[in-house]
Design a protein around this motif. Sequence first.
Motif, mmCIF file in Angstrom:
data_model
loop_
_atom_site.group_PDB
_atom_site.id
_atom_site.type_symbol
_atom_site.label_atom_id
_atom_site.label_comp_id
_atom_site.label_asym_id
_atom_site.label_seq_id
_atom_site.Cartn_x
_atom_site.Cartn_y
_atom_site.Cartn_z
ATOM 1 N N GLY A 6 0.811 -1.215 0.000
ATOM 2 C CA GLY A 6 0.000 0.000 0.000
ATOM 3 C C GLY A 6 0.839 1.256 0.000
ATOM 4 N N VAL A 7 1.903 1.272 0.795
ATOM 5 C CA VAL A 7 2.790 2.442 0.837
ATOM 6 C C VAL A 7 3.488 2.632 -0.513
ATOM 7 N N LEU A 8 3.939 1.550 -1.109
ATOM 8 C CA LEU A 8 4.597 1.659 -2.417
ATOM 9 C C LEU A 8 3.635 2.150 -3.492
ATOM 10 N N GLY A 14 1.637 8.947 -6.394
ATOM 11 C CA GLY A 14 2.017 10.356 -6.346
ATOM 12 C C GLY A 14 2.958 10.726 -7.472
ATOM 13 N N PHE A 15 3.931 9.847 -7.730
ATOM 14 C CA PHE A 15 4.871 10.101 -8.828
ATOM 15 C C PHE A 15 4.156 10.120 -10.181
ATOM 16 N N SER A 34 -1.922 2.352 -14.988
ATOM 17 C CA SER A 34 -1.432 1.136 -14.342
ATOM 18 C C SER A 34 -1.448 1.272 -12.825
ATOM 19 N N VAL A 35 -1.102 2.444 -12.315
ATOM 20 C CA VAL A 35 -1.155 2.647 -10.860
ATOM 21 C C VAL A 35 -2.600 2.612 -10.376
ATOM 22 N N GLN A 42 -5.692 -3.798 -5.009
ATOM 23 C CA GLN A 42 -5.654 -3.786 -3.543
ATOM 24 C C GLN A 42 -7.059 -3.683 -2.962
ATOM 25 N N PHE A 43 -7.892 -2.856 -3.561
ATOM 26 C CA PHE A 43 -9.268 -2.706 -3.101
ATOM 27 C C PHE A 43 -10.050 -4.002 -3.283
#
Length: 99
Positions: A6-8, A14-15, A34-35, A42-43
């Motif tokens: 999740g952090v990654l 953001g990037f 893709s992000v 994850q959801f």
Amino acid sequence: MYLLTGVLIILLGGFSLGSYILNPSKSNTFLALSVFLLSTVQFVFVLEYYFVEIKLLHSFEILFYAIAQYLIFEFVVLEERRKRYHEIKNKSLKIDTNL
């Protein structure tokens, strides 16, 4: 492991969003999509944890992940092509001063 992923995804999100806003291009669109799909995976993973009886969620998770990996591949290919194009163009513009 789920928290690390999740952090990654937050950092990559953001990037990619910053890249897309500052320089909207086809490759940055692929990265942003893709992000988005990886965060959707994850959801769906969390939904699958709470709704075990729905077996179709796992199929969507696999499909979204495969599409996200393909879009990341396309992003890398487009960025390498752009980089190679600019290197070739810059080499042709250099003036040889040893003459």
